[in-house]
Write a protein that holds these residues in place. Structure first.
Motif, PDB file in Angstrom:
ATOM      1  N   THR A   1     -16.147  43.506  37.836  1.00 12.56           N
ATOM      2  CA  THR A   1     -15.100  44.369  37.263  1.00 12.56           C
ATOM      3  C   THR A   1     -13.731  43.998  37.824  1.00 12.56           C
ATOM      4  OG1 THR A   1     -16.647  46.195  36.928  1.00 12.56           O
ATOM      5  CG2 THR A   1     -14.306  46.752  37.072  1.00 12.56           C
ATOM      6  N   LEU A   2     -13.658  43.831  39.139  1.00 13.93           N
ATOM      7  CA  LEU A   2     -12.384  43.490  39.766  1.00 13.93           C
ATOM      8  C   LEU A   2     -11.924  42.086  39.360  1.00 13.93           C
ATOM      9  CD1 LEU A   2     -12.861  44.869  43.405  1.00 13.93           C
ATOM     10  CD2 LEU A   2     -11.776  45.980  41.430  1.00 13.93           C
ATOM     11  N   ARG A   3     -12.867  41.164  39.271  1.00 13.52           N
ATOM     12  CA  ARG A   3     -12.520  39.793  38.913  1.00 13.52           C
ATOM     13  C   ARG A   3     -11.932  39.742  37.494  1.00 13.52           C
ATOM     14  NH1 ARG A   3     -17.155  37.902  40.323  1.00 13.52           N
ATOM     15  NH2 ARG A   3     -16.636  37.349  42.472  1.00 13.52           N
ATOM     16  N   ALA A   4     -12.567  40.452  36.589  1.00 15.72           N
ATOM     17  CA  ALA A   4     -12.065  40.457  35.208  1.00 15.72           C
ATOM     18  C   ALA A   4     -10.702  41.138  35.119  1.00 15.72           C
ATOM     19  CB  ALA A   4     -13.083  41.170  34.301  1.00 15.72           C
ATOM     20  N   ALA A   5     -10.555  42.271  35.816  1.00 14.46           N
ATOM     21  CA  ALA A   5      -9.277  42.986  35.785  1.00 14.46           C
ATOM     22  C   ALA A   5      -8.161  42.117  36.363  1.00 14.46           C
ATOM     23  CB  ALA A   5      -9.399  44.293  36.573  1.00 14.46           C
ATOM     24  N   HIS A   6      -8.454  41.438  37.445  1.00 14.50           N
ATOM     25  CA  HIS A   6      -7.442  40.596  38.074  1.00 14.50           C
ATOM     26  C   HIS A   6      -6.965  39.506  37.119  1.00 14.50           C
ATOM     27  CE1 HIS A   6      -6.306  37.147  40.859  1.00 14.50           C
ATOM     28  NE2 HIS A   6      -5.386  38.058  41.081  1.00 14.50           N
ATOM     29  N   GLY A   7      -7.892  38.836  36.456  1.00 15.95           N
ATOM     30  CA  GLY A   7      -7.513  37.779  35.526  1.00 15.95           C
ATOM     31  C   GLY A   7      -6.632  38.293  34.401  1.00 15.95           C
ATOM     32  N   VAL A   8      -6.983  39.433  33.827  1.00 15.56           N
ATOM     33  CA  VAL A   8      -6.213  39.990  32.705  1.00 15.56           C
ATOM     34  C   VAL A   8      -4.843  40.465  33.171  1.00 15.56           C
ATOM     35  CG1 VAL A   8      -6.110  41.881  31.042  1.00 15.56           C
ATOM     36  CG2 VAL A   8      -8.244  40.606  31.358  1.00 15.56           C
ATOM     37  N   LEU A   9      -4.797  41.192  34.274  1.00 17.33           N
ATOM     38  CA  LEU A   9      -3.526  41.722  34.763  1.00 17.33           C
ATOM     39  C   LEU A   9      -2.564  40.588  35.151  1.00 17.33           C
ATOM     40  CD1 LEU A   9      -4.949  44.602  36.968  1.00 17.33           C
ATOM     41  CD2 LEU A   9      -3.559  44.899  34.899  1.00 17.33           C
ATOM     42  N   LEU A  10      -3.084  39.568  35.819  1.00 15.05           N
ATOM     43  CA  LEU A  10      -2.227  38.457  36.225  1.00 15.05           C
ATOM     44  C   LEU A  10      -1.731  37.685  35.009  1.00 15.05           C
ATOM     45  CD1 LEU A  10      -1.042  36.967  38.654  1.00 15.05           C
ATOM     46  CD2 LEU A  10      -3.104  35.548  38.708  1.00 15.05           C
ATOM     47  N   GLN A  11      -2.627  37.502  34.031  1.00 14.87           N
ATOM     48  CA  GLN A  11      -2.232  36.806  32.797  1.00 14.87           C
ATOM     49  C   GLN A  11      -1.084  37.539  32.105  1.00 14.87           C
ATOM     50  OE1 GLN A  11      -3.969  34.017  31.689  1.00 14.87           O
ATOM     51  NE2 GLN A  11      -2.907  33.703  29.745  1.00 14.87           N
ATOM     52  N   ARG A  12      -1.211  38.845  32.002  1.00 12.64           N
ATOM     53  CA  ARG A  12      -0.170  39.625  31.329  1.00 12.64           C
ATOM     54  C   ARG A  12       1.126  39.620  32.139  1.00 12.64           C
ATOM     55  NH1 ARG A  12      -2.177  43.198  27.385  1.00 12.64           N
ATOM     56  NH2 ARG A  12       0.037  43.618  27.003  1.00 12.64           N
ATOM     57  N   ALA A  13       1.014  39.669  33.466  1.00 12.00           N
ATOM     58  CA  ALA A  13       2.211  39.692  34.312  1.00 12.00           C
ATOM     59  C   ALA A  13       2.989  38.380  34.192  1.00 12.00           C
ATOM     60  CB  ALA A  13       1.826  39.949  35.758  1.00 12.00           C
ATOM     61  N   LEU A  14       2.295  37.257  34.229  1.00 14.75           N
ATOM     62  CA  LEU A  14       2.975  35.973  34.092  1.00 14.75           C
ATOM     63  C   LEU A  14       3.589  35.825  32.702  1.00 14.75           C
ATOM     64  CD1 LEU A  14       0.542  33.496  35.918  1.00 14.75           C
ATOM     65  CD2 LEU A  14       2.699  34.431  36.756  1.00 14.75           C
ATOM     66  N   THR A  15       2.902  36.322  31.697  1.00  9.56           N
ATOM     67  CA  THR A  15       3.437  36.254  30.338  1.00  9.56           C
ATOM     68  C   THR A  15       4.727  37.059  30.227  1.00  9.56           C
ATOM     69  OG1 THR A  15       1.211  35.960  29.427  1.00  9.56           O
ATOM     70  CG2 THR A  15       2.927  36.710  27.906  1.00  9.56           C
ATOM     71  N   CYS A  16       4.765  38.232  30.838  1.00 11.86           N
ATOM     72  CA  CYS A  16       5.989  39.034  30.828  1.00 11.86           C
ATOM     73  C   CYS A  16       7.149  38.267  31.461  1.00 11.86           C
ATOM     74  CB  CYS A  16       5.770  40.349  31.581  1.00 11.86           C
ATOM     75  SG  CYS A  16       4.800  41.566  30.678  1.00 11.86           S
ATOM     76  N   THR A  17       6.882  37.563  32.561  1.00 10.88           N
ATOM     77  CA  THR A  17       7.949  36.802  33.207  1.00 10.88           C
ATOM     78  C   THR A  17       8.464  35.706  32.277  1.00 10.88           C
ATOM     79  OG1 THR A  17       6.961  37.204  35.374  1.00 10.88           O
ATOM     80  CG2 THR A  17       8.559  35.416  35.215  1.00 10.88           C
ATOM     81  N   LEU A  18       7.548  34.990  31.613  1.00  9.56           N
ATOM     82  CA  LEU A  18       7.986  33.938  30.701  1.00  9.56           C
ATOM     83  C   LEU A  18       8.785  34.506  29.539  1.00  9.56           C
ATOM     84  CD1 LEU A  18       5.051  31.366  30.445  1.00  9.56           C
ATOM     85  CD2 LEU A  18       7.072  31.338  31.893  1.00  9.56           C
ATOM     86  N   ASP A  19       8.490  35.737  29.155  1.00  7.66           N
ATOM     87  CA  ASP A  19       9.259  36.384  28.086  1.00  7.66           C
ATOM     88  C   ASP A  19      10.544  37.014  28.610  1.00  7.66           C
ATOM     89  OD1 ASP A  19       7.308  35.664  26.323  1.00  7.66           O
ATOM     90  OD2 ASP A  19       6.316  37.617  26.290  1.00  7.66           O
ATOM     91  N   ASP A  20      10.771  36.910  29.917  1.00 12.34           N
ATOM     92  CA  ASP A  20      11.973  37.456  30.561  1.00 12.34           C
ATOM     93  C   ASP A  20      12.106  38.964  30.329  1.00 12.34           C
ATOM     94  OD1 ASP A  20      13.999  37.007  32.288  1.00 12.34           O
ATOM     95  OD2 ASP A  20      15.448  36.328  30.799  1.00 12.34           O
ATOM     96  N   ARG A  21      11.014  39.652  30.497  1.00 13.74           N
ATOM     97  CA  ARG A  21      11.026  41.115  30.342  1.00 13.74           C
ATOM     98  C   ARG A  21      10.271  41.737  31.504  1.00 13.74           C
ATOM     99  NH1 ARG A  21       6.045  42.411  27.806  1.00 13.74           N
ATOM    100  NH2 ARG A  21       5.058  40.591  26.834  1.00 13.74           N
ATOM    101  N   PRO A  22      10.522  43.004  31.806  1.00  9.28           N
ATOM    102  CA  PRO A  22       9.838  43.662  32.922  1.00  9.28           C
ATOM    103  C   PRO A  22       8.325  43.682  32.691  1.00  9.28           C
ATOM    104  CG  PRO A  22      11.671  44.996  32.126  1.00  9.28           C
ATOM    105  CD  PRO A  22      11.482  43.900  31.130  1.00  9.28           C
ATOM    106  N   ARG A  23       7.614  43.834  33.788  1.00 13.06           N
ATOM    107  CA  ARG A  23       6.148  43.863  33.682  1.00 13.06           C
ATOM    108  C   ARG A  23       5.675  45.258  33.262  1.00 13.06           C
ATOM    109  NH1 ARG A  23       5.023  40.473  39.174  1.00 13.06           N
ATOM    110  NH2 ARG A  23       6.788  41.778  39.789  1.00 13.06           N
ATOM    111  N   LEU A  24       6.273  45.747  32.196  1.00 16.97           N
ATOM    112  CA  LEU A  24       5.887  47.023  31.583  1.00 16.97           C
ATOM    113  C   LEU A  24       5.342  46.726  30.203  1.00 16.97           C
ATOM    114  CD1 LEU A  24       8.879  49.363  32.494  1.00 16.97           C
ATOM    115  CD2 LEU A  24       6.500  49.721  33.139  1.00 16.97           C
ATOM    116  N   VAL A  25       4.111  47.128  29.957  1.00 12.03           N
ATOM    117  CA  VAL A  25       3.470  46.796  28.681  1.00 12.03           C
ATOM    118  C   VAL A  25       2.885  48.063  28.066  1.00 12.03           C
ATOM    119  CG1 VAL A  25       2.920  44.446  29.422  1.00 12.03           C
ATOM    120  CG2 VAL A  25       1.260  46.271  29.809  1.00 12.03           C
ATOM    121  N   ALA A  26       2.629  47.982  26.783  1.00 13.09           N
ATOM    122  CA  ALA A  26       2.031  49.121  26.082  1.00 13.09           C
ATOM    123  C   ALA A  26       0.638  49.409  26.642  1.00 13.09           C
ATOM    124  CB  ALA A  26       1.940  48.817  24.587  1.00 13.09           C
ATOM    125  N   ARG A  27       0.276  50.684  26.613  1.00  8.28           N
ATOM    126  CA  ARG A  27      -1.034  51.094  27.148  1.00  8.28           C
ATOM    127  C   ARG A  27      -2.136  50.791  26.127  1.00  8.28           C
ATOM    128  NH1 ARG A  27      -1.343  54.399  31.598  1.00  8.28           N
ATOM    129  NH2 ARG A  27       0.639  54.975  32.561  1.00  8.28           N
TER     130      ARG A  27
END
Length: 964
Positions: A906-932
């Motif tokens: 569970t933790l391994r999967a969550a980590h991969g998804v959360l990190l993927q989304r966080a890096l994507t936000c940075t590349l989009d130059d937007r805060p790490r705030l995403v829709a729920r």
């Protein structure tokens, strides 16, 4: 007489006409040896080797009749022997003083050594590369012998040439073309440029100024080589590549030559000088001249203006090929040797200023260097290498046939058949087919190089150019803006570009290039995913690069790069911003070379060292700028790989951390060198200093815009020692200065930007303490006064650079501190309390959006949970202290049975998804705030559930709509 055999492998029978010709030639030669009284023993394979020689070369037959002693046992042994022919000639007594005798000896030496080259080539005793290199060495030695004789002759009449200080000086003979590249053909002319170090005069009774002295020396030198006598000639000498060609002086001073190339040097001359090499005269001075002229040949920045020069040269060559019907010319015809050379030389001129490994005069070495660095793809390099080898081998055999400078197979059928069978082809048709196949490969590889800049018009081009010109004159109207369908932001960006000092100061050719480029920029933006974002950014990029024609040339020459850049500007704002700030990254947009990315810290360190070695001027500022450029390029390419789904989030974050680690190592060496130069070294082995990485750096999980959490520690035993320089410092002060310089260099803003923002507040006592601490003080704090949250931080801490012994000491200390017995309830309470405090201060989540880092079940909850579990279980399982990254900690806790397989998954999967989304936000130059999103929140809920099962209470109050 021995039986006549077929060449090389004896696998192919000779055609009847060749068998008869060879039998007659061999018989005539044996009879001539008998008449000349030369002993000849044709056993043990001798006859077969001589017959192969006669099959391939009428020139060889003529030399053997003129010098029959070469077929005596000693001569045959010499013909088959290896060794450097140039070194052998220069080790001899030199040329006799009498000119006629010198002419004869020079030519006879050349003929004798040339015969040996043919003998070894046709009998497969040398590779093609060996033959070309030995031919080059032979001619360099012949040039040196001729120059020495000419100098001796002139010295007798006019004395020794001296500079203004009275020091004797020699002329320098620079070879260009194939001799410069150590790949000379058997019967090529030699392209030479002659120079002398300084103005001055000779010291004889009839003194001459340096220019006249060297002009006379040149005439005598060239005459010794090119005059045709009964023994032939040594070489055809071509001096037309010198400044102003045939209209220019025969020899130039270094200063005059440098001034010419700085002010009047042309593109074709840059290509010619790639292959320049001193081969005779003052070789040391010749290398100095090459260093002086390097900025003319190899520009400091990536130089895509080289395309224009190449296109102009190719146009002239194609016109000559058509005019003289040279389609079958192995050198100039379609798919010929010149197209292979252009393919490699273009990369050399574009990148050679920054890549010293590309500054190779020889084609094969330059091709290998371009392949190693990823500038020419491996498969393309292999195809070019294979084609070049066949074309050059055939070209060399064609010239060996009658010692003629030709680049086409002879028209006479029997001669063509001899060359084909000498190369182990069944007949001329088989050789023609092989050549046609390889030339087609070369043409296919070369065509895209010049096909990029076709001036195709795009929709709306005329209206846009009218608007552009009116903006420059100040007469643009809103109607024109509307006709081009430009929004206010794009219109303002275009107006800013039109009115900029950079555009107003452009040359006519640069302005024309910009006008060709503008419609394509608009077209590329309109075909991107978000034209309203892409176009203003692209126009700002043109504004930033207007003073650098090379960057504009890149976009004009590479439409694919322009479209890729437009997509980047539309979809990846962070990466687009990096290009806007550092146009040097345009090259990485054109060719990211993902497969050549160094991925480990040691490999990245080697890459940075390689780039530092390329600096012509070494100094802290220059080194820092190059380190910054390397960091920017590698991080950008990592971003492209992640954006294109060629690397996942975990790999990308790990590689970004490795990049930071390599940069820290480079900066530490820079700071150390600076400090040692001023204050000397401290006694003792090693540096006695290390940098500890905390947080994302220590945890191998860095983001694209992360700062670096670091602490500095030094060897306690050296605190009272003094450095050994002219201005010595006490140890503690020396290390304090070292840490300050590291922080300074990391934060210094250069033209390539800033390396990293640094946060040193995780050191003991935070900002209240000194920047650097002794290992004893650091250990005492961690063992006696540190808070639980500071031990949490230690879980993700590791030494990232510095003294290896200090690193080992830190690792032992960290293991002792983390392995202290702890009670789960107390650790869980303190970790949960700290997490709740952080959440209250930093969590930006609301009812609609989720903070990927600080939100409930986000990355920080996951990190705090793993850190707490590591503190609790490290006493029982010391191996837990060996891991610092999130992924490694999950695996270690699972192995230690502190986490069951299901929660670990569970933790391994969550980590991969959360990190993927966080890096994507940075590349989009937007805060790490995403829709729920439901799927995302399910992973967050999983983190909170596992934390609760482990005794950690991270679940906050439900957020209120509208946020905090």
């Amino acid at each position: 007489m021995s039986q006549v055999i077929s060449p090389a492998t004896a696998a192919l029978p000779l055609a009847p006409p060749l068998r008869a010709l060879l039998a007659q030639r061999y018989a005539d030669l044996v009879a001539h040896l008998r008449v000349s009284g030369v002993p000849y023993y044709d056993d043990a394979g001798v006859a077969e080797r001589v017959q192969r020689l006669l099959l391939v070369s009428d020139f060889a037959y003529g030399v053997l009749r003129a010098q029959p002693h070469l077929l005596a046992p000693a001569g045959l042994y010499w013909l088959g022997s290896g060794g450097d022919p140039g070194a052998r000639l220069l080790a001899g007594p030199g040329l006799p003083e009498e000119r006629g005798t010198a002419l004869a000896q020079l030519r006879q030496q050349r003929a004798r050594e040339a015969l040996r080259l043919i003998f070894r080539d046709v009998n497969a005793l040398d590779s093609l590369e060996d033959t070309l290199a030995d031919t080059s060495s032979l001619y360099a030695a012949l040039l040196e012998l001729a120059l020495r004789h000419a100098e001796r002759s002139l010295r007798a009449r006019h004395g020794v040439l001296r500079d203004a200080r009275g020091q004797a000086q020699r002329m320098v003979v620079l070879a260009l073309g194939k001799l410069g590249g150590s790949e000379l053909n058997f019967s090529s002319d030699v392209d030479l440029i002659l120079a002398y170090p300084e103005e001055g005069s000779s010291d004889g009774a009839r003194a001459l100024e340096a220019s006249e002295y060297c002009a006379r020396l040149t005439r005598e030198f060239v005459g010794l080589l090119s005059e045709v006598t009964a023994d032939g000639q040594v070489a055809r000498v071509d001096l037309r590549l010198r400044p102003y060609g045939s209209a220019g002086r025969p020899a130039w001073s270094f200063a005059a030559m440098e001034a010419y190339y700085q002010s009047e040097g042309r593109d074709w001359e840059r290509y010619a000088w790639i292959k320049a090499r001193p081969v005779a005269g003052d070789l040391v001075a010749g290398r100095q001249l090459l260093a002086q002229l390097r900025p003319f040949v190899y520009r400091r920045y990536l130089d895509y203006t080289a395309f224009a020069g190449l296109r102009a040269m190719k146009t002239l060559i194609d016109a000559e090929v058509a005019r003289k019907d040279l389609a079958e010319n192995l050198k100039l015809g379609p798919g010929g040797i010149r197209e292979i050379e252009f393919s490699v030389q273009l990369e050399q001129l574009i990148r050679g200023g920054r890549e010293p490994g590309l500054r190779e005069p020889g084609l094969l070495r330059a091709l290998a260097a371009a392949e190693r660095r990823g500038f020419i793809a491996g498969e393309r390099a292999r195809l070019l290498r294979r084609a070049w080898t066949l074309l050059r081998h055939v070209e060399n055999r064609v010239q060996m046939y009658v010692d003629a400078q030709t680049h086409a197979l002879p028209a006479e059928p029997l001669a063509r058949l001899r060359i084909a069978q000498g190369l182990d082809y069944a007949d001329a048709a088989a050789l023609d087919a092989a050549l046609a196949a390889q030339r087609a490969v070369v043409s296919a590889a070369f065509a895209p190089i010049l096909g990029g800049a076709a001036p195709a018009s795009v929709p709306g081009q005329d209206a846009l150019l009218t608007l552009w010109r009116d903006m420059q004159s100040g007469s643009a109207t809103p109607a024109e803006l509307s006709a081009c369908a430009l929004d206010a932001e794009s219109g303002a960006a275009l107006q800013a570009l039109a009115g900029s000092h950079a555009v107003r100061g452009m040359s006519e050719s640069a302005r024309a290039g910009l006008e060709r480029l503008l419609p394509r920029v608009l077209h590329a933006a309109r075909h991107s995913a978000a034209p309203q974002l892409a176009l203003p950014r692209l126009l700002r990029l043109l504004h930033n690069t207007a003073r650098r024609p090379a960057y504009l040339a890149l976009l004009e020459e590479a439409p694919a790069a322009l479209q890729r850049l437009a997509s980047l500007c539309a979809e990846r704002a962070f990466l687009a911003g990096r290009v806007l700030a550092q146009p040097l990254l345009l090259d990485d947009v054109l060719d990211p070379r993902i497969e050549h990315l160094p991925l480990k810290a040691a490999d990245i360190a080697s890459e940075i060292a390689h780039l530092l070695d390329a600096l012509d001027e070494r100094g802290p500022e220059q080194e820092l700028e190059r380190i910054n450029e390397a960091r920017a390029s590698l991080a950008f390419r990592l971003g492209l790989a992640f954006a294109d789904a060629r690397a996942d989030a975990l790999a990308t974050a790990r590689r970004l951390a490795a990049l930071a680690e390599a940069v820290l190592n480079a900066v530490l060496r820079l700071a150390e060198g600076e400090l040692v130069a001023r204050h000397g070294r401290l006694p003792g082995p090693g540096l006695g200093f290390c940098v500890i990485g905390y947080g994302s750096l220590g945890g191998h999980e860095l983001g694209f815009a992360s700062d670096l959490d670091v602490a500095f520690v030094y060897d306690s035993a050296r605190a009272a020692a003094s450095s050994d320089g002219a201005r010595p410092l006490e140890g503690a002060q020396w290390y304090q200065r070292l840490a300050q310089r590291v922080v300074h260099w990391l934060g210094t803003v250069t033209r390539a930007g800033q390396l990293y923002a640094i946060d040193t507040r995780l050191r003991p006592d935070g900002s209240k303490s000194l920047l650097v601490q002794s290992m004893d003080a650091y250990a005492g704090y961690q063992q006696q006064r540190a808070w639980t949250w500071e031990h949490q931080a230690l879980v993700r801490a590791r030494v990232v650079c510095g003294d290896a012994r200090m690193g080992a000491s830190f690792a032992q200390l960290r293991q002792r501190v983390l392995a202290q017995p702890r009670v789960l309830a107390r650790v869980a309470a303190e970790v949960s309390a700290m997490r709740e405090r952080w959440r209250a201060e930093r969590d930006r989540s609301d009812a609609d959006r989720f903070d990927l880092k600080q939100g409930a079940g986000g990355l920080l909850d996951l990190e705090f949970l793993l850190q707490g579990l590591a503190l609790v279980h490290a006493a029982r399982v010391p191996l837990l202290t060996e891991s610092t990254s999130t992924a490694a900690l999950i695996g270690a806790l699972e192995s230690a049975r502190a986490l069951a397989p299901a929660p670990a998954a569970t933790l391994r999967a969550a980590h991969g998804v959360l990190l993927q989304r966080a890096l994507t936000c940075t590349l989009d130059d937007r805060p790490r705030l995403v829709a729920r999103e439901p799927a995302l929140m399910q992973h967050a809920a999983g983190v909170l559930r596992v934390a609760a099962e482990c005794g950690f209470s991270f679940a906050p109050m439900e957020p209120v709509a509208g946020g905090r």
